[in-house]
Scaffold this motif. Structure first.
Motif, PDB file in Angstrom:
ATOM      1  N   GLU A  78       0.827  -1.204   0.000  1.00 27.62           N
ATOM      2  CA  GLU A  78       0.000   0.000   0.000  1.00 27.62           C
ATOM      3  C   GLU A  78       0.868   1.263   0.000  1.00 27.62           C
ATOM      4  OE1 GLU A  78      -0.402  -2.510   2.281  1.00 27.62           O
ATOM      5  OE2 GLU A  78      -2.154  -3.436   1.359  1.00 27.62           O
ATOM      6  N   ASP A  79       1.934   1.243   0.806  1.00 28.00           N
ATOM      7  CA  ASP A  79       2.857   2.388   0.845  1.00 28.00           C
ATOM      8  C   ASP A  79       3.553   2.572  -0.509  1.00 28.00           C
ATOM      9  OD1 ASP A  79       2.216   2.915   3.464  1.00 28.00           O
ATOM     10  OD2 ASP A  79       3.979   1.864   4.284  1.00 28.00           O
ATOM     11  N   ALA A  80       3.933   1.466  -1.121  1.00 31.69           N
ATOM     12  CA  ALA A  80       4.602   1.533  -2.426  1.00 31.69           C
ATOM     13  C   ALA A  80       3.673   2.145  -3.470  1.00 31.69           C
ATOM     14  CB  ALA A  80       5.054   0.146  -2.862  1.00 31.69           C
ATOM     15  N   LEU A  81       2.398   1.716  -3.484  1.00 33.34           N
ATOM     16  CA  LEU A  81       1.423   2.284  -4.428  1.00 33.34           C
ATOM     17  C   LEU A  81       1.207   3.768  -4.164  1.00 33.34           C
ATOM     18  CD1 LEU A  81      -1.259  -0.548  -4.703  1.00 33.34           C
ATOM     19  CD2 LEU A  81       0.233   0.321  -6.513  1.00 33.34           C
TER      20      LEU A  81
END
Length: 89
Positions: A78-81
């Motif tokens: 989620e953080d990467a997205l």
């Protein structure tokens, strides 16, 4: 296995690429001066080298990712997205 031939023989055989298959050392006074191979063989050789470079680059990326994971430098999907979306804006 590579063959050898004189400069004169090489000049006379330039119209016959089959003579150069497998690579041929062209000699002058018995000393190798030049290496000649067919264009097809050269293309195969260059493609092989390119694949090897790509494989090495991929291995380096994998090793770097493994090192970062071991050091705890990771993020959730989620953080990467979220970072990707923010970078696009």
């Amino acid at each position: 296995m590579s063959n050898t031939m004189s400069q004169k023989a090489a000049r006379e055989g330039l119209g016959n690429p089959e003579l150069f298959e497998g690579g041929v050392y062209v000699t002058k006074n018995g000393v190798a001066e030049l290496f000649v191979q067919t264009a097809r063989e050269r293309q195969v050789e260059e493609a092989e080298r390119s694949r090897e470079r790509q494989n090495n680059a991929l291995l380096k990326l994998i090793m770097k990712a493994k090192q970062e994971a071991e050091e705890g430098n990771t993020m959730s999907p989620e953080d990467a997205l979220q970072r990707l979306r923010a970078a696009r804006e």
